[in-house]
Design an enzyme around this catalytic site. Sequence first.
Site, PDB file in Angstrom:
ATOM      1  N   GLY A   1    -154.799 -20.133 -40.813  1.00 33.57           N
ATOM      2  CA  GLY A   1    -155.099 -21.179 -39.834  1.00 33.57           C
ATOM      3  C   GLY A   1    -154.137 -21.213 -38.658  1.00 33.57           C
ATOM      4  O   GLY A   1    -153.149 -20.483 -38.599  1.00 33.57           O
TER       5      GLY A   1
ATOM      6  N   GLY B   1    -143.916 -24.263 -35.971  1.00 29.90           N
ATOM      7  CA  GLY B   1    -144.939 -24.601 -34.989  1.00 29.90           C
ATOM      8  C   GLY B   1    -144.601 -24.204 -33.562  1.00 29.90           C
ATOM      9  O   GLY B   1    -145.349 -24.507 -32.639  1.00 29.90           O
TER      10      GLY B   1
ATOM     11  N   ARG C   1    -153.729 -20.965 -23.146  1.00 31.79           N
ATOM     12  CA  ARG C   1    -154.578 -19.780 -23.160  1.00 31.79           C
ATOM     13  C   ARG C   1    -156.044 -20.175 -23.338  1.00 31.79           C
ATOM     14  O   ARG C   1    -156.351 -21.256 -23.839  1.00 31.79           O
ATOM     15  CB  ARG C   1    -154.119 -18.788 -24.229  1.00 31.79           C
ATOM     16  CG  ARG C   1    -154.073 -19.320 -25.645  1.00 31.79           C
ATOM     17  CD  ARG C   1    -153.436 -18.312 -26.597  1.00 31.79           C
ATOM     18  NE  ARG C   1    -153.721 -18.640 -27.993  1.00 31.79           N
ATOM     19  CZ  ARG C   1    -153.431 -17.858 -29.020  1.00 31.79           C
ATOM     20  NH1 ARG C   1    -152.873 -16.679 -28.825  1.00 31.79           N
ATOM     21  NH2 ARG C   1    -153.724 -18.230 -30.253  1.00 31.79           N
TER      22      ARG C   1
ATOM     23  N   ASP D   1    -157.507 -11.953 -39.596  1.00 32.63           N
ATOM     24  CA  ASP D   1    -157.327 -13.240 -38.916  1.00 32.63           C
ATOM     25  C   ASP D   1    -156.968 -13.058 -37.440  1.00 32.63           C
ATOM     26  O   ASP D   1    -156.922 -14.034 -36.697  1.00 32.63           O
ATOM     27  CB  ASP D   1    -156.252 -14.085 -39.615  1.00 32.63           C
ATOM     28  CG  ASP D   1    -154.931 -13.349 -39.780  1.00 32.63           C
ATOM     29  OD1 ASP D   1    -154.906 -12.381 -40.547  1.00 32.63           O
ATOM     30  OD2 ASP D   1    -153.939 -13.737 -39.132  1.00 32.63           O
TER      31      ASP D   1
ATOM     32  N   ASP E   1    -154.525 -12.878 -29.866  1.00 30.20           N
ATOM     33  CA  ASP E   1    -153.295 -12.957 -30.667  1.00 30.20           C
ATOM     34  C   ASP E   1    -152.343 -11.801 -30.376  1.00 30.20           C
ATOM     35  O   ASP E   1    -152.124 -10.921 -31.209  1.00 30.20           O
ATOM     36  CB  ASP E   1    -153.620 -13.030 -32.167  1.00 30.20           C
ATOM     37  CG  ASP E   1    -154.320 -14.326 -32.547  1.00 30.20           C
ATOM     38  OD1 ASP E   1    -154.436 -15.210 -31.677  1.00 30.20           O
ATOM     39  OD2 ASP E   1    -154.744 -14.464 -33.694  1.00 30.20           O
TER      40      ASP E   1
END
Length: 508
Positions: free
Chosen positions: A98, A134, A191, A268, A278
Site C-alpha cells: 500500500g 512516511g 505527482r 506493486d 514509482d
Amino acid sequence: WGMPEKKALPIDKVDGNFVRTVKNCIFSKSIPTPLKGPLRLAAACKDVIEGILDLDASVTRSGDFLHYASGGRLLPGSVPLAHRYGGHQFGYWAGQLGDGRAHFLGQYSNKKGEVWELQLKGSGKTPYSRSGDGRAVIRSSVREFLCSEAMHFLGVPTSRAASLIVSEEPVLRDQFYNGNVKAERGAVVLRLAKSWFRIGSLEILSQSGEIDLLRKLLNFVIDEHFPFINPDNPEKYLVFFSTVVNETADLIAQWMSVGFAHGVCNTDNFSILSITIDYGPFGFMESYNPNFIPNTSDDEGRYSIGAQANIGLFNLEKLLVALIPVLTQTQQKQAKIILKGYANIYQMRVHQIFKAKLGLLGEDEDDNDLIAFLLKMMEDTESDFTMTFRELSEVSANQLLNRNFTQMWALDDLSHHKHFSDWLNKYLFRLKTSDWIKCFTDVNPRYVLRNWMAESAIRKAERNDFSEVELLHHILSSPFVTQETAEEAGYAARPPQWARRLKVSCSS
C-alpha cells in the site's frame, strides 16, 4: 475537481493513520502530515502546471501553493486517501503493502477533458507505512521529479511531476543499509497520473478472497481507462488482460530503447495502465551492458536492464493468477495463449524501435543480425549506449566511409572493434537499399538523466542550490535537440570514470 472514487469504490471503515491490516476496501482515509518549515519550492514543471492543471505558472511562487503541494493544507473538497495494494517483491509474495508515504488528493478534470489523479509523495504516515516514517528525502525526490519529466519528453509513458518542495525537517536514512544512519531533509513531490492502480491492486483482493471487490475494481478500471471495452462484453476481463499484455511489452521495449533500467520491477510498481511509475533506484545505462544493474540492493541482478522483458512476463503471470477467480475455464486457457504471445510482441516492438534508431526503412531479413552485431560490438568495446546511437544519427555517410569521428567519442570507441569494418560495410549497404533519409535524430536522444548528472544536482540541492535541478529539468525537456548550455555542462561528453560505478540505493 472531485473524488469519484469515493462513490464507486469502498473506503476503509477504520479511521486514523495507525498501521494495521486492512480488509474489504480499496482506500483508507489518511491525512497528510505537514512538513516542518520553512518550506522552499525547489522545482516546478510549467508543462504540468499550465498544460495539465490549467494554472498560471506564477501560482507556484505563492505561499498557498507551498502548503497545498506539500500536504500542509487540503484543497477544497479533497478527502485524502491511501491506496491498499499488495505485491510480489523480488519474486516473493509480500502481502499487504500500500501507499506507505503517499496521499491521493483527488481527480482533476482539465479543460482538455483529461482526468488526472493528484498524489503527494513523502507526505507522512498512512495505515500502510509498516515500519516507515512516511517521508521522502531530497535525494530521492529530486530523482523522481527529474526522471518522470525526462521520460515524458523522451516519449515514454510515465507519471508526471508538478512540483518539488523541500523542508528543513530532519529525516533519518541508512542510504546503503550499512549501519551508517544520517539525517537528511524531508521533501514532497506532487505527482500526477491517469491512474495509480497497479498489478498489486488486483493481487491483494484476489489473494484475500475479496472476489466481489476484485470484480468491482476491474469494472471501475475498465470503465474509466479502457473505454473501447464494452462493459457488457462477457469477455471484457480477457480483453483487459490482452491489452495490458500488449502495452506492457510495448512499455518495456521503450525503456530498452533509451537504456532505462527501472531498478525495482515488483508487481506493486507495475502500472495496469502500462505507464512508468514509482521512480526509485532507476538508472540510464552508460556503456552498453545487458547486465547493467542500477540498484545496490539487487545483489542477484534480478532487475538488470537485460532481464526487464522477462520480469514483465513474470509480473503478467501474477496478474493472470489474480484474474483467475473472475475468468471462466475457457477464458483462463485463452489468457494463457495470450501470455505466450508476449515474447513475440516484445521482440517485434524492440525490432521496430531499433530499426528506427538506425534509420532503417523498409524490411530486410538481415536487419535483426545487423542490430545484434552492433549491440555485441558495443558491449565488447563498452561503447556509450545513448551517444553511439545519437552519433550514428548525426554522422554523414562520408564521415562513416572515411571513419572521420573527430568529436564523436562514442563512435570512436566503437570503431576500435576488430569487426567494425565488417559491420560498417553491411550497414552502409543496407542504408543504400532503404531510401535512407537522415532524419533519425528525433528517435535518438542526445541527453538522458544519467545517474552522475542527477547525483551532481542532488549534492547542490542538499545545500539549497537548486540551479542544477532547474538546468537539468530545462535540458531534459528537449532531449533530442542539441543545446549550448547542455554542451557547456558536459552532458553529452564522455562521462566521468566514477559514473560507471555509480549505483543507487532503495533507501529513499
